[in-house]
Design an enzyme around this catalytic site. Sequence first.
Site, mmCIF file in Angstrom:
data_model
loop_
_atom_site.group_PDB
_atom_site.id
_atom_site.type_symbol
_atom_site.label_atom_id
_atom_site.label_comp_id
_atom_site.label_asym_id
_atom_site.label_seq_id
_atom_site.Cartn_x
_atom_site.Cartn_y
_atom_site.Cartn_z
ATOM 1 C CG MET A 187 2.045 -5.058 -9.740
ATOM 2 S SD MET A 187 0.427 -5.284 -10.526
ATOM 3 C CE MET A 187 0.700 -6.208 -11.965
ATOM 4 N N PRO A 188 4.730 -4.834 -7.207
ATOM 5 C CG PRO A 188 6.330 -3.450 -6.244
ATOM 6 C CD PRO A 188 5.664 -3.765 -7.535
ATOM 7 C CB ILE A 189 0.139 -6.418 -4.626
ATOM 8 C CG1 ILE A 189 0.150 -6.513 -6.152
ATOM 9 C CG2 ILE A 189 -1.289 -6.198 -4.101
ATOM 10 C CD1 ILE A 189 -0.554 -7.741 -6.690
ATOM 11 N NE ARG A 227 -1.755 -2.504 -10.450
ATOM 12 C CZ ARG A 227 -0.926 -2.005 -11.369
ATOM 13 N NH1 ARG A 227 -0.033 -1.095 -11.010
ATOM 14 N NH2 ARG A 227 -0.973 -2.389 -12.615
ATOM 15 C CB ALA A 270 5.139 -1.356 -11.277
#
Length: 70
Positions: free
Chosen positions: A1-3, A40, A38
């Site tokens: 999950m890229p943040i 954020r 996915a």
Amino acid sequence: MPIVTVNIKEGRTVEQKREMARRMTQVICETMKVEPAAVRIIVNEMKNENFAIGGTLVCDDPSMQVKPEA
């Protein structure tokens, strides 16, 4: 999950932030091969009194402040 965290000075419109989030999500999905759900994005909006450039608080110099859209 890229943040992703984005730090900006206050003064941007909700529309500008919405478009930024949409475009950033698109690029992240394309480059990292993930679905939009996915991604954020955290936007930290700083008051001009909490940001300095060259030793001067932005609130003390109007030329450093974000101008509203025309």
